[in-house]
Design a protein around this motif. Structure first.
Motif, mmCIF file in Angstrom:
data_model
loop_
_atom_site.group_PDB
_atom_site.id
_atom_site.type_symbol
_atom_site.label_atom_id
_atom_site.label_comp_id
_atom_site.label_asym_id
_atom_site.label_seq_id
_atom_site.Cartn_x
_atom_site.Cartn_y
_atom_site.Cartn_z
ATOM 1 N N UNK A 137 -89.375 -71.626 19.444
ATOM 2 C CA UNK A 137 -88.423 -72.733 19.334
ATOM 3 C C UNK A 137 -87.821 -72.789 17.925
ATOM 4 N N UNK A 138 -88.593 -72.307 16.928
ATOM 5 C CA UNK A 138 -88.144 -72.382 15.529
ATOM 6 C C UNK A 138 -87.418 -71.122 15.081
ATOM 7 N N UNK A 139 -87.450 -70.112 15.916
ATOM 8 C CA UNK A 139 -86.737 -68.880 15.578
ATOM 9 C C UNK A 139 -85.245 -69.104 15.866
ATOM 10 N N UNK A 140 -84.379 -68.533 15.019
ATOM 11 C CA UNK A 140 -82.948 -68.865 15.094
ATOM 12 C C UNK A 140 -82.347 -68.680 16.487
ATOM 13 N N UNK A 141 -82.697 -67.590 17.173
ATOM 14 C CA UNK A 141 -82.072 -67.327 18.476
ATOM 15 C C UNK A 141 -82.355 -68.466 19.449
ATOM 16 N N UNK A 142 -83.614 -68.854 19.536
ATOM 17 C CA UNK A 142 -83.976 -69.927 20.467
ATOM 18 C C UNK A 142 -83.484 -71.278 19.960
ATOM 19 N N UNK A 143 -83.680 -71.517 18.665
ATOM 20 C CA UNK A 143 -83.304 -72.823 18.109
ATOM 21 C C UNK A 143 -81.823 -73.105 18.343
ATOM 22 N N UNK A 144 -80.997 -72.090 18.150
ATOM 23 C CA UNK A 144 -79.561 -72.344 18.239
ATOM 24 C C UNK A 144 -78.942 -72.000 19.586
ATOM 25 N N UNK A 145 -79.578 -71.058 20.300
ATOM 26 C CA UNK A 145 -78.890 -70.574 21.505
ATOM 27 C C UNK A 145 -79.721 -70.641 22.790
ATOM 28 N N UNK A 195 -81.070 -69.022 29.528
ATOM 29 C CA UNK A 195 -79.711 -68.553 29.266
ATOM 30 C C UNK A 195 -79.420 -68.758 27.790
ATOM 31 N N UNK A 196 -78.350 -68.165 27.335
ATOM 32 C CA UNK A 196 -77.938 -68.349 25.945
ATOM 33 C C UNK A 196 -76.779 -69.337 25.919
ATOM 34 N N UNK A 197 -76.818 -70.241 24.937
ATOM 35 C CA UNK A 197 -75.842 -71.336 24.848
ATOM 36 C C UNK A 197 -74.421 -70.811 24.620
ATOM 37 N N UNK A 198 -73.488 -71.541 25.235
ATOM 38 C CA UNK A 198 -72.068 -71.176 25.078
ATOM 39 C C UNK A 198 -71.263 -72.444 24.889
ATOM 40 N N UNK A 199 -71.348 -73.035 23.707
ATOM 41 C CA UNK A 199 -70.511 -74.200 23.445
ATOM 42 C C UNK A 199 -69.634 -73.871 22.239
ATOM 43 N N UNK A 200 -68.600 -74.661 22.055
ATOM 44 C CA UNK A 200 -67.680 -74.371 20.963
ATOM 45 C C UNK A 200 -68.450 -74.369 19.649
ATOM 46 N N UNK A 201 -68.290 -73.314 18.862
ATOM 47 C CA UNK A 201 -68.968 -73.223 17.578
ATOM 48 C C UNK A 201 -70.393 -72.692 17.695
ATOM 49 N N UNK A 202 -70.882 -72.594 18.904
ATOM 50 C CA UNK A 202 -72.250 -72.095 19.092
ATOM 51 C C UNK A 202 -72.287 -71.301 20.397
ATOM 52 N N UNK A 203 -71.564 -70.197 20.360
ATOM 53 C CA UNK A 203 -71.431 -69.383 21.569
ATOM 54 C C UNK A 203 -71.993 -67.995 21.287
ATOM 55 N N UNK A 204 -73.150 -67.740 21.877
ATOM 56 C CA UNK A 204 -73.842 -66.458 21.664
ATOM 57 C C UNK A 204 -72.931 -65.274 21.958
ATOM 58 N N UNK A 205 -72.161 -65.400 23.042
ATOM 59 C CA UNK A 205 -71.364 -64.263 23.509
ATOM 60 C C UNK A 205 -70.111 -64.025 22.670
ATOM 61 N N UNK A 206 -69.818 -64.975 21.781
ATOM 62 C CA UNK A 206 -68.675 -64.759 20.892
ATOM 63 C C UNK A 206 -69.125 -64.183 19.557
#
Ligand code: 76R
Length: 274
Positions: free
Chosen positions: A243-251, A173-184
């Motif tokens: 794991x080091x690519x931005x999408x995976x690393x952050x989301x 899934x893609x992360x959805x936390x405040x400040x790090x929300x893929x869907x926003x």
């Protein structure tokens, strides 16, 4: 940011996909006498053949490495009723209580939200290659692009899966936390990030075949990730590199991982029903 950026249109196309992981109940299996065991294996083999002969239906079978499970099935079929009927029959195919489901996942094939459209490619041709719309060179380049995209789309929605030796499955899934929300994130930013992901992915061409199937509203995570490889080193390498690519690393959020090996049915029986 407009509403259009946030709410994509989800095309109503594709196949249903079931990933089913079972453990063999050896106590139950050993209660059957040799004739009953042979009959069970014959019935199982016949069911597999019947499923594989069903129109637009694929059934892949794997021997699972580690006692997380023993047998894994990956079933792709257009209609959910067909999937449901086959899934119930597979569970019982070796006799009652011989196979216990330990993990299952329901998803659907889908095409990417981030593919390049003809309009976007037109801009690339004009700006980066200096081609002029309407000229034969331009039309040829755009025509080739459209043909490539049509095949790409078909491969995503109606994939013909290979019989590569190693199978890897896990939900994501893609992360959805405040400040790090893929869907926003605005669409353009998601698209840019995904192009980096795809760039890494393409360096594994011929070594990894990936099928991303969507499961929002269908199962716990948002996607099922199925990877096929000839070699476990490539699975380990691509998952680590991403794991080091931005999408995976952050989301990136990951569920449980399963590794299976593609073996013929007689070998599967020898391994999991000794
Ligand atoms: O669809 C495509 O083949 C082109 C671009 C592409 C998309 C849209 C692509 C390429 N992926 C896409 C979507 Mn992927 N992928 C994973 C994993 O994420 C991790 O860190 C590990 C799990 C791997 C190993 C992998 C491999 N991908 C996605 C999505 C949905 C995201 C969304 O829609 O928001 C997920 C969850 C995901 C995860 N990816 C590729 C690969 C590889 C090998 C490619 C190149 C395929 C090719 O061009 O042949």
């Amino acid at each position: 940011m407009t509403d259009k950026n946030l709410v994509p249109v989800v095309p109503r196309e594709g196949w249903h996909v079931l990933h089913l992981f079972y453990k063999v109940e050896h106590g139950q299996w050993s209660v059957l006498n040799p004739d009953e065991q042979r009959e069970a294996m014959t019935g199982f083999t016949e069911l597999v053949a019947e499923i594989r002969e069903t129109e637009s239906t694929q059934l892949l079978i794997f021997s699972v490495v580690t006692p997380k499970a023993d047998i894994a099935f990956m079933l792709l079929t257009p209609d959910l009723h067909t999937a449901n009927i086959f899934e119930k029959r597979l569970t019982l195919a070796l006799g009652p209580d011989v196979l216990t489901p330990v993990y299952t996942y329901l998803s659907m094939t889908e095409e990417s939200e981030y593919t390049t459209s003809d309009a976007e490619y037109t801009l690339t041709l004009e700006r980066e290659q200096g081609l002029v719309a309407g000229t034969p060179e331009f039309e040829k380049a755009l025509g080739e692009f459209s043909t490539r995209m049509a095949k790409y789309r078909k491969d995503k929605l109606y994939p013909l899966l290979p019989l590569w030796e190693v199978f890897c499955f896990y939900p994501m899934a893609k992360r959805r936390i405040v400040g790090q929300n893929w869907y926003a994130l605005p669409f353009e930013e998601r698209k840019k990030l995904m192009s980096g992901h795809a760039r890494v992915g393409r360096t594994y061409h011929g070594k990894i075949l990936q099928l991303i199937t969507g499961s929002t509203g269908l199962d716990d995570a948002e996607w099922g990730v199925t990877l096929f490889a000839h070699d476990t080193f490539d699975i380990k390498a691509i998952v680590y590199e991403m794991r080091f690519d931005a999408v995976t690393a952050e989301y990136g959020e990951f569920g449980e991982f399963f590794i299976g090996l593609s073996v013929p049915l007689d070998e599967l029986f020898r391994r999991v029903l000794p």
